[in-house]
Design an enzyme around this catalytic site. Structure first.
Site, PDB file in Angstrom:
ATOM      1  CB  CYS A  73      -0.991  -0.009   1.155  1.00 35.55           C
ATOM      2  SG  CYS A  73      -0.352  -0.662   2.702  1.00 35.55           S
ATOM      3  CG  HIS A 129       0.279   3.293   5.149  1.00 37.30           C
ATOM      4  ND1 HIS A 129       0.249   2.011   4.653  1.00 37.30           N
ATOM      5  CD2 HIS A 129       1.247   3.288   6.109  1.00 37.30           C
ATOM      6  CE1 HIS A 129       1.139   1.268   5.276  1.00 37.30           C
ATOM      7  NE2 HIS A 129       1.759   2.018   6.164  1.00 37.30           N
TER       8      HIS A 129
END
Length: 463
Positions: A73, A129
């Site tokens: 990710c 993130h």
């Protein structure tokens, strides 16, 4: 008389809204990024999956059949927002961990910053993130007007907790009120609110909806699991329920765009950030999240918008996540496009008649301190994989003809050593531009216990 006056006022407001929408020539852009959604976790690949809203977009838009992302990710999100391969950013190979004192390099101009230069309002909802140890790394310092979501890789869907700390923000404020409500529903509420607010503005908008579903820990209200009584695997049943809950949010976004008068001038992109992991499914593709096989890097995706021609259709041209940067800038009317690792695919995607402007890509490239290399490259129909771990008895390198063998079952390296060597040389040539991994040791100063139990910026200096 009062009813008549109210109707006249309502009609006048609608006329003003319509005039604003009509005057706005730049498209609104909604980019929906699912988390850990597998190739076989969407309804256009598996009829068991219930996602009527996304299926509706696919039935009227463009299904992306050769759309590639990174295996994990943080690398994918880095590539999406910068237009650069992660190995040119130091973001290859791994994710940013909770107490890692780093973030996405400040030396690159992020996509929302470019859009702001073009007059866009920019909003982000969901998973960031990309680092948060310094405020400079966080969304509202990187081009987003608003942010509603969390900083880390994962958290619980109801409590908003991860490894002992609370992680949910409304802008820069800790949003304690979010605890107790399923995150996906909160994201839908905020997306609706943002779209409604844009009705009062003449500027186009970009909404980056980075959804939490279907990342672990698997969780969904029981009514969604109950939609899959035929599924005997409990984990798979929960995940499928999470897919349908995510789809409901997409439906709310589309319905609000429609009722606000924006839908005809909005470009919607949907993609997964990487391949799925059990109980997610990537079949018949080989491999899972975190690997360089097709199952870890080939993402289900679609494109929807009234500006797209000759729809519905499937786009089989090669597309990489780095391409969205320049492609969407082109769609937004940018007259000069920055140089990145991505290519402008707008004409090919918009018309369906122009060939893809990409014929090769680097899946990933990484080299450890001992010189061991992991990487993969595709040129045309051929793919070479080096250094990947696999349970098979063969050790690689692996060479595949993806046209004839999209599921990577037959290694051609022994039959075509010349081609394998040629592709390996092209991949090795990229080592000259590789930026070493930016992965410092975790710093206990960032522990949430030092910040009133919240995962918070302020414990490192951005670099």
């Amino acid at each position: 008389m009062m009813v008549m006056k109210m109707m006249m006022v309502r009609l006048a407001v609608m006329a003003v809204m319509g005039a604003c929408v009509a005057a706005q020539t730049q498209p609104n852009i909604v980019f929906i990024l699912a988390d850990d959604l597998g190739w076989n976790d969407v309804s256009w690949h598996d009829a068991q999956v219930r996602m009527p809203h996304l299926q509706g977009l696919a039935d009227e838009g463009v299904v992306l059949d050769q759309s590639y992302v990174q295996p994990l990710c943080t690398p994918t999100r880095s590539a999406l927002l910068t237009g650069y391969y992660p190995y040119h950013l130091g973001r290859q190979g791994s994710i940013i961990r909770t107490m890692e004192p780093t973030g996405l390099t400040l030396n690159k101009t992020l996509f929302p910053e470019r859009l702001k230069d073009l007059g866009y309002d920019t909003h982000m909802i969901g998973k960031w993130h990309l680092g948060f140890c310094d405020w400079a790394y966080t969304p509202t310092y990187r081009g987003f007007d608003t942010f509603y979501g969390y900083y880390n890789a994962m958290e619980t869907y109801y409590t908003k907790m991860v490894t002992g700390g609370y992680d949910f923000r409304d802008g820069e404020r800790v949003a304690q009120e979010a605890a107790g409500t399923y995150s996906t529903f909160l994201y839908g509420d905020r997306a609706v609110e943002i779209i409604r607010q844009q009705e009062r503005r003449e500027s186009p908008f970009f909404l980056y909806l980075a959804l939490q579903n279907v990342h672990t820990p698997l969780s969904v209200p029981s009514e969604y699991e109950d939609l899959y009584p035929e599924e005997s695997n409990g984990g798979r049943r929960t995940l499928l329920g999470m897919v349908t809950a995510m789809d409901d949010v997409v439906g709310r976004v589309v319905d609000t765009l429609r009722s606000s008068g924006f839908l005809n001038n909005t470009l919607i992109v949907f993609s997964s950030d990487n391949g799925g992991v059990s109980p997610g499914l990537n079949l018949p593709l080989r491999g899972d999240k975190g690997t360089l096989w097709e199952g870890g890097t080939r993402a289900p995706g679609l494109l929807y918008g009234s500006m797209l021609l000759d729809t519905p259709r499937t786009h089989s041209g090669l597309l990489h996540v780095t391409d969205w940067y320049t492609t969407l800038l082109s769609a937004a009317g940018a007259t000069t496009l920055p140089t990145t690792d991505g290519v402008d695919q707008w004409d090919a995607l918009r018309t369906g008649h122009t060939p893809s402007t990409r014929d090769s890509l680097i899946y990933d490239l990484d080299q450890d301190s001992t010189g061991n290399m992991t990487g993969a490259i595709r040129v045309g129909q051929y793919k070479l994989v080096i250094g990947e771990q696999d349970n098979d008895i063969e050790t690689g390198p692996w060479l595949f003809d993806l046209d004839a063998d999209p599921n990577e079952t037959t290694n051609l390296a022994g039959e075509r050593p010349d081609l394998a060597l040629e592709l390996e040389s092209l991949l090795l040539a990229q080592l000259e531009s590789l930026v070493p991994r930016d992965q410092p040791d975790q710093d206990p100063a960032g522990n949430a216990s030092n910040w009133e139990g919240n995962w918070s910026p302020g414990w490192c200096v951005a670099h």
